[in-house]
Design a protein around this motif. Structure first.
Motif, mmCIF file in Angstrom:
data_model
loop_
_atom_site.group_PDB
_atom_site.id
_atom_site.type_symbol
_atom_site.label_atom_id
_atom_site.label_comp_id
_atom_site.label_asym_id
_atom_site.label_seq_id
_atom_site.Cartn_x
_atom_site.Cartn_y
_atom_site.Cartn_z
ATOM 1 N N ILE A 1 4.884 22.134 26.684
ATOM 2 C CA ILE A 1 4.284 23.258 27.409
ATOM 3 C C ILE A 1 5.418 23.957 28.133
ATOM 4 C CG2 ILE A 1 2.629 23.985 29.159
ATOM 5 C CD1 ILE A 1 1.015 21.466 28.504
ATOM 6 N N THR A 2 5.675 25.207 27.773
ATOM 7 C CA THR A 2 6.866 25.903 28.256
ATOM 8 C C THR A 2 6.745 26.319 29.718
ATOM 9 O OG1 THR A 2 5.986 27.972 27.357
ATOM 10 C CG2 THR A 2 7.498 26.708 25.973
ATOM 11 N N ASN A 3 5.813 27.166 30.029
ATOM 12 C CA ASN A 3 5.585 27.565 31.418
ATOM 13 C C ASN A 3 4.188 28.152 31.534
ATOM 14 O OD1 ASN A 3 5.536 30.232 30.555
ATOM 15 N ND2 ASN A 3 7.347 30.856 31.683
ATOM 16 N N VAL B 1 6.382 17.293 27.058
ATOM 17 C CA VAL B 1 7.495 17.864 27.809
ATOM 18 C C VAL B 1 7.025 19.153 28.474
ATOM 19 C CG1 VAL B 1 9.777 18.940 27.647
ATOM 20 C CG2 VAL B 1 9.286 16.851 26.357
ATOM 21 N N ILE B 2 7.224 19.254 29.785
ATOM 22 C CA ILE B 2 6.917 20.467 30.536
ATOM 23 C C ILE B 2 8.248 21.135 30.858
ATOM 24 C CG2 ILE B 2 5.733 21.435 32.532
ATOM 25 C CD1 ILE B 2 3.906 19.760 30.714
ATOM 26 N N SER B 3 8.447 22.361 30.396
ATOM 27 C CA SER B 3 9.747 23.012 30.560
ATOM 28 C C SER B 3 9.992 23.479 31.988
ATOM 29 C CB SER B 3 9.869 24.205 29.605
ATOM 30 O OG SER B 3 9.821 23.777 28.259
ATOM 31 N N GLU B 4 8.947 23.910 32.678
ATOM 32 C CA GLU B 4 9.130 24.498 34.006
ATOM 33 C C GLU B 4 8.117 23.917 34.989
ATOM 34 O OE1 GLU B 4 9.381 28.934 36.127
ATOM 35 O OE2 GLU B 4 8.854 28.750 34.007
ATOM 36 N N THR C 1 0.785 24.028 39.056
ATOM 37 C CA THR C 1 0.438 23.545 37.718
ATOM 38 C C THR C 1 0.811 22.086 37.491
ATOM 39 O OG1 THR C 1 2.545 24.251 36.740
ATOM 40 C CG2 THR C 1 0.778 25.866 36.814
ATOM 41 N N ALA C 2 1.845 21.600 38.163
ATOM 42 C CA ALA C 2 2.303 20.227 37.949
ATOM 43 C C ALA C 2 1.198 19.190 38.178
ATOM 44 C CB ALA C 2 3.517 19.935 38.833
ATOM 45 N N PRO C 3 0.390 19.297 39.244
ATOM 46 C CA PRO C 3 -0.674 18.295 39.427
ATOM 47 C C PRO C 3 -1.683 18.276 38.277
ATOM 48 C CG PRO C 3 -0.311 19.533 41.456
ATOM 49 C CD PRO C 3 0.453 20.238 40.388
ATOM 50 N N VAL C 4 -1.942 19.444 37.689
ATOM 51 C CA VAL C 4 -2.878 19.513 36.564
ATOM 52 C C VAL C 4 -2.312 18.756 35.369
ATOM 53 C CG1 VAL C 4 -4.112 21.048 34.986
ATOM 54 C CG2 VAL C 4 -3.744 21.743 37.373
ATOM 55 N N PHE C 5 -1.027 18.974 35.084
ATOM 56 C CA PHE C 5 -0.391 18.299 33.956
ATOM 57 C C PHE C 5 -0.281 16.791 34.199
ATOM 58 C CE2 PHE C 5 1.831 22.574 33.340
ATOM 59 C CZ PHE C 5 0.874 23.006 32.438
ATOM 60 N N LEU C 6 0.059 16.425 35.424
ATOM 61 C CA LEU C 6 0.164 14.993 35.750
ATOM 62 C C LEU C 6 -1.179 14.288 35.595
ATOM 63 C CD1 LEU C 6 2.513 15.224 38.852
ATOM 64 C CD2 LEU C 6 3.021 14.011 36.725
ATOM 65 N N ARG C 7 -2.243 14.936 36.056
ATOM 66 C CA ARG C 7 -3.583 14.340 35.943
ATOM 67 C C ARG C 7 -3.990 14.189 34.485
ATOM 68 N NH1 ARG C 7 -5.591 17.191 39.489
ATOM 69 N NH2 ARG C 7 -6.417 18.934 38.250
ATOM 70 N N LYS C 8 -3.747 15.221 33.679
ATOM 71 C CA LYS C 8 -4.106 15.154 32.260
ATOM 72 C C LYS C 8 -3.281 14.082 31.548
ATOM 73 C CE LYS C 8 -5.863 16.438 28.292
ATOM 74 N NZ LYS C 8 -7.263 16.173 27.926
ATOM 75 N N ALA C 9 -1.993 13.986 31.881
ATOM 76 C CA ALA C 9 -1.141 12.973 31.253
ATOM 77 C C ALA C 9 -1.592 11.569 31.631
ATOM 78 C CB ALA C 9 0.311 13.196 31.665
ATOM 79 N N GLU C 10 -1.981 11.407 32.877
ATOM 80 C CA GLU C 10 -2.450 10.088 33.318
ATOM 81 C C GLU C 10 -3.744 9.710 32.608
ATOM 82 O OE1 GLU C 10 -3.584 7.727 37.492
ATOM 83 O OE2 GLU C 10 -3.108 9.858 37.517
ATOM 84 N N GLU C 11 -4.657 10.661 32.503
ATOM 85 C CA GLU C 11 -5.925 10.393 31.809
ATOM 86 C C GLU C 11 -5.677 10.031 30.348
ATOM 87 O OE1 GLU C 11 -8.025 14.027 32.250
ATOM 88 O OE2 GLU C 11 -8.572 13.691 34.364
ATOM 89 N N GLN D 1 15.932 32.623 28.335
ATOM 90 C CA GLN D 1 16.015 31.478 27.426
ATOM 91 C C GLN D 1 16.527 30.233 28.142
ATOM 92 O OE1 GLN D 1 14.653 31.462 24.641
ATOM 93 N NE2 GLN D 1 14.546 33.596 23.969
ATOM 94 N N ILE D 2 17.193 30.407 29.275
ATOM 95 C CA ILE D 2 17.686 29.268 30.041
ATOM 96 C C ILE D 2 16.535 28.325 30.380
ATOM 97 C CG2 ILE D 2 18.645 28.614 32.292
ATOM 98 C CD1 ILE D 2 20.415 31.109 32.114
ATOM 99 N N LYS D 3 15.371 28.887 30.700
ATOM 100 C CA LYS D 3 14.218 28.050 31.038
ATOM 101 C C LYS D 3 13.707 27.290 29.827
ATOM 102 C CE LYS D 3 12.658 30.900 34.916
ATOM 103 N NZ LYS D 3 11.507 31.633 35.522
#
Length: 432
Positions: free
Chosen positions: A163-165, A196-199, A204-214, A264-266
């Motif tokens: 997930i890029t950004n 992999v989360i690019s940014e 948004t980080a808590p949403v991704f962390l929760r989904k990854a944990e589930e 593109q650096i991101k």
């Protein structure tokens, strides 16, 4: 039917998002599941990488394809929308499929298409999966169309999700907060599959962390692991330094990239971490393959429209950035150049918040507003009405070519011309 008749049939028969907008969407995975079941579940016959996000997913997909190609793999690549030809959506080792692939697929499955009545994007995804399976690719990189959770591509079981950004785009469909949008994007996270989360972003980080944990999915925030800095821009390539943010992985390396947009650096931090994960999964991607792929991505994958330099005197650049986040990055890069006057050739689709986007651009620029050949295009009359609320030096054109010609006639060799606002604008440039 020949190729042109086949494409006309698809456009006429199926609702097309990039032409008519949200009315073309058919939320849910029922249609794509039915299509692929009838095709023998081709999406299960090859390994895949799933790439989602708001901005950068196309660049990330092409960079990974170039790197994997350089490592010796046979790589399928499905992206959307296309710039010039529908066949661009279905590439193997950077080469679009032949037109007969599209013709034969539609001819063989016309009754299935008319029975299920999928969207244009759904049939495109099914075609991609079928093509990659038949061609026996080693791995396919599959770019999400829109969102993630209910996107037609989301029936694959990838070896890696990226997930890029997250930025504001398609809020009418995905939600009007970053947390809501990231929930939809996080739908591509699969059980026990690394993501992999690019940014990193605090909303948004808590949403991704929760989904990854589930999902019991290993998650990597790439920008917390690596930092990338631009060193120089020369000979059509940007030289970057990649450093580690963790003492456990000491690294201080330089690499070149031929996608010269500063944004593109991101993407590169996500690429760097993704290559590491892929090697841990059993792939064999050498440092040399990374160097070759990144330095020659545009050539290896026929990638266009990302900070593409059309000429240098005056500097003329085209870019497909079309939402708030992408255009912020674009304007920051424009401002990094030394020029006398700025000329902006811009067109927009109807569902964009143009009144919110226009203030991003420097008011002292000269604007050349144009429309393009799509039912979604803002017409000249609509553009005049919107722009009337702003104090801009501007003119209006009925096509992209005449707008660019006017900008070139008015510009001196020391000026800067930017062409963008929509993928459609870039696609109509003869130079692309």
């Amino acid at each position: 039917m020949n190729y042109q008749q086949t494409i006309a049939y698809l456009y006429e028969k199926l609702p097309v998002f990039h032409r008519v907008g949200a009315v073309a969407l058919k939320p849910g995975l029922e249609n794509i599941t039915a299509l692929c079941d009838a095709l023998g579940s081709p999406q299960t016959q090859f390994k895949s990488i799933h790439v989602g996000g708001t901005n950068g997913k196309g660049s990330t997909s092409h960079l990974l394809s170039a790197i994997l190609q350089s490592a010796g793999y046979k790589v399928g690549l499905h992206t959307s929308p296309h710039l010039k030809s529908y066949t661009e959506r279905f590439k193997i080792n950077g080469k679009p499929c032949e037109e007969r692939v599209v013709v034969d697929f539609v001819a063989a499955h016309k009754s299935l298409i008319e029975k299920i009545q999928p969207s244009f994007f759904e049939i495109s995804v099914a075609l991609a999966f079928d093509f990659f399976a038949q061609q026996n690719v080693d791995i396919a990189i599959i770019e999400v169309g829109l969102g993630g959770r209910l996107d037609s591509t989301n029936i694959i079981n990838p070896v890696l999700s990226i997930i890029t950004n997250i930025s504001f785009d398609h809020m009418d469909l995905l939600g009007d907060t970053l947390a809501q949008i990231s929930f939809e994007k996080a739908g591509i996270v699969k059980a026990h599959t690394p993501v992999v989360i690019s940014e990193t972003h605090p909303e948004t980080a808590p949403v991704f962390l929760r989904k990854a944990e589930e999902s019991e999915a290993p998650i990597f925030f790439a920008d917390q692991i690596y930092s990338v800095h631009s060193l120089a821009l020369e000979d059509g390539k940007r030289r970057l330094k990649v450093e580690s943010n963790l003492d456990l992985i000491p690294i201080n390396e330089e690499v070149e990239i031929d996608l010269v947009g500063s944004y593109q650096i991101k993407n590169v931090v996500g690429i760097w971490q993704s290559v590491k994960v892929l090697n841990q999964l059993g792939f064999h991607i050498s440092r040399q393959a990374v160097e070759i792929g990144m330095a020659n991505c545009a050539k290896l994958t026929a990638f266009k429209g990302r900070w593409q330099v059309l000429s240098e005197t005056p500097m003329t650049v085209a870019d497909v950035a079309h939402n708030y986040g992408g255009l912020c990055e674009t304007i920051e890069q424009i401002n990094s150049y030394d020029f006398d006057r700025l000329h902006l050739v811009l067109g927009f689709v109807k569902d964009k918040d143009v009144q919110g986007i226009l203030p991003l651009f420097p008011k002292n620029a000269t604007f050349y507003f144009c429309t393009f050949d799509s039912p979604r295009a803002l017409s000249v009359q609509e553009l005049v009405y919107i722009v009337d609320n702003f104090d801009l030096t501007c003119s209006f054109y009925r096509d992209v070519t005449s707008a660019l010609e006017a900008a070139r006639q008015n510009a001196t060799l020391k000026d800067f011309i930017y062409v963008g606002g929509s993928t459609f604008v870039v696609s109509e440039l003869p130079e692309i």
